[in-house]
Design a protein around this motif. Structure first.
Motif, mmCIF file in Angstrom:
data_model
loop_
_atom_site.group_PDB
_atom_site.id
_atom_site.type_symbol
_atom_site.label_atom_id
_atom_site.label_comp_id
_atom_site.label_asym_id
_atom_site.label_seq_id
_atom_site.Cartn_x
_atom_site.Cartn_y
_atom_site.Cartn_z
ATOM 1 N N MET A 1 49.598 17.568 29.714
ATOM 2 C CA MET A 1 50.342 18.730 29.756
ATOM 3 C C MET A 1 50.159 19.549 30.899
ATOM 4 O O MET A 1 49.129 20.159 30.889
ATOM 5 N N ASN A 2 51.028 20.058 31.506
ATOM 6 C CA ASN A 2 50.996 20.712 32.872
ATOM 7 C C ASN A 2 51.355 22.233 32.422
ATOM 8 O O ASN A 2 52.345 22.161 31.859
ATOM 9 N N GLU A 3 50.681 23.124 32.460
ATOM 10 C CA GLU A 3 51.129 24.565 32.319
ATOM 11 C C GLU A 3 51.785 25.137 33.473
ATOM 12 O O GLU A 3 51.383 24.658 34.622
ATOM 13 N N ASP A 4 52.571 26.040 33.177
ATOM 14 C CA ASP A 4 53.296 26.773 34.285
ATOM 15 C C ASP A 4 52.325 27.837 34.883
ATOM 16 O O ASP A 4 51.746 28.600 34.220
ATOM 17 N N ILE A 5 52.450 28.128 36.181
ATOM 18 C CA ILE A 5 51.896 29.269 36.759
ATOM 19 C C ILE A 5 52.619 30.412 36.419
ATOM 20 O O ILE A 5 54.017 30.437 36.720
ATOM 21 N N GLU A 6 52.124 31.729 36.137
ATOM 22 C CA GLU A 6 52.554 32.642 35.855
ATOM 23 C C GLU A 6 51.941 33.899 36.386
ATOM 24 O O GLU A 6 50.713 33.568 36.772
ATOM 25 N N THR A 7 52.867 35.073 36.388
ATOM 26 C CA THR A 7 52.208 36.191 36.919
ATOM 27 C C THR A 7 51.379 36.943 35.756
ATOM 28 O O THR A 7 52.112 37.371 34.642
ATOM 29 N N PHE A 8 50.033 37.176 35.877
ATOM 30 C CA PHE A 8 49.200 37.823 34.731
ATOM 31 C C PHE A 8 48.888 39.196 35.269
ATOM 32 O O PHE A 8 48.194 39.226 36.373
ATOM 33 N N THR A 9 48.823 40.201 34.401
ATOM 34 C CA THR A 9 48.254 41.384 34.629
ATOM 35 C C THR A 9 46.909 41.398 33.825
ATOM 36 O O THR A 9 46.975 41.355 32.674
ATOM 37 N N ILE A 10 45.725 41.366 34.441
ATOM 38 C CA ILE A 10 44.403 41.307 33.598
ATOM 39 C C ILE A 10 43.896 42.883 33.712
ATOM 40 O O ILE A 10 43.776 43.520 34.934
ATOM 41 N N SER A 11 43.658 43.216 32.550
ATOM 42 C CA SER A 11 43.070 44.488 32.383
ATOM 43 C C SER A 11 41.357 44.487 31.994
ATOM 44 O O SER A 11 41.485 43.745 30.921
ATOM 45 N N ILE A 12 40.620 45.271 32.778
ATOM 46 C CA ILE A 12 39.170 45.138 32.244
ATOM 47 C C ILE A 12 38.723 46.549 32.314
ATOM 48 O O ILE A 12 38.836 47.130 33.161
ATOM 49 N N TYR A 13 38.201 46.873 30.969
ATOM 50 C CA TYR A 13 37.749 47.976 30.799
ATOM 51 C C TYR A 13 36.122 47.982 30.837
ATOM 52 O O TYR A 13 35.411 47.341 30.412
ATOM 53 N N THR A 14 35.561 48.893 31.722
ATOM 54 C CA THR A 14 34.141 48.743 32.160
ATOM 55 C C THR A 14 33.590 50.079 32.398
ATOM 56 O O THR A 14 33.927 51.060 32.396
ATOM 57 N N GLU A 15 31.958 49.875 32.432
ATOM 58 C CA GLU A 15 31.469 50.958 33.038
ATOM 59 C C GLU A 15 31.502 50.989 34.222
ATOM 60 O O GLU A 15 31.796 50.031 34.834
ATOM 61 N N ASN A 16 31.053 52.078 35.068
ATOM 62 C CA ASN A 16 31.339 52.360 36.446
ATOM 63 C C ASN A 16 29.869 52.047 37.093
ATOM 64 O O ASN A 16 29.143 52.842 37.409
ATOM 65 N N ASN A 17 29.707 50.839 37.200
ATOM 66 C CA ASN A 17 28.244 50.337 37.945
ATOM 67 C C ASN A 17 28.228 49.721 39.185
ATOM 68 O O ASN A 17 29.552 49.183 39.570
ATOM 69 N N ILE A 18 27.626 50.030 40.172
ATOM 70 C CA ILE A 18 27.389 49.487 41.427
ATOM 71 C C ILE A 18 27.532 47.900 41.227
ATOM 72 O O ILE A 18 26.644 47.465 40.530
ATOM 73 N N GLY A 19 28.224 47.027 42.192
ATOM 74 C CA GLY A 19 28.068 45.711 42.280
ATOM 75 C C GLY A 19 28.950 44.974 41.326
ATOM 76 O O GLY A 19 29.161 43.710 41.381
#
Length: 177
Positions: A1-19
């Motif tokens: 089964m081939n999946e379609d490529i779509e546009t995704f918006t990925i949201s990542i909630y993080t601490e503000n760390n170097i690197g």
């Protein structure tokens, strides 16, 4: 089964760390996935930053990547959404020679019709600002290219979800641990 490529918006909630940006980009690099845009800013929670990353991938890839992000120590939560599930925009600025504003009446029409705002005008140049979808910004860029653009810059996507997300409560609980 081939999946379609779509546009995704990925949201990542993080601490503000170097690197952290390097580790996030490495996850995409290892999978040979190109980042279309990346924006980072303060989130709705004090001390928590949010990355908004746009990629063209399959949903299976999106699930795997979100799982990888959540393994990072500084990442509190990660999500992925389709374009239909988000409200999004980008911003841009154009720097153009000032004489064109007065000598080319069509430029004033372009500004008015595209809902573009004049940020500043001086003897040498004027600066326009536009917010909207990428295709709107590209259409404006094409129209202005005819007259000459001294400088152009576009932001990455900023987005919020259409559905209510309990991220604020979840992150508040995370911060109070």
């Amino acid at each position: 089964m081939n999946e379609d490529i779509e546009t995704f918006t990925i949201s990542i909630y993080t601490e503000n760390n170097i690197g952290l940006l390097n580790r996030i980009s490495a996850i995409f690099q290892r999978r040979h996935i190109n980042i279309e845009s990346l924006t980072t800013s303060q989130s709705e929670i004090d001390g928590v930053n949010r990355f908004v990353i746009v990629v063209n991938i399959t949903e299976t890839q999106a699930k795997k990547i979100v799982g990888q992000f959540e393994k990072q120590v500084e990442v509190m939560k990660a999500y992925y959404h389709t374009d239909d599930q988000t409200i999004y925009t980008e911003s841009c600025m154009f720097k153009i020679k000032s004489n064109l504003l007065f000598d080319e009446p069509q430029i004033q029409n372009i500004i008015k019709e595209s809902n573009t705002r004049i940020v500043t005008v001086n003897k040498e140049f004027f600066v326009l600002e536009k917010s909207g979808r990428r295709h709107e910004i590209e259409a404006l860029r094409s129209e202005l290219n005819v007259y000459g653009i001294m400088q152009f810059v576009r932001s990455g996507r900023i987005a919020v979800t259409k559905d209510e997300m309990k991220v604020t409560e979840m992150l508040s609980a995370f911060n109070n641990q």
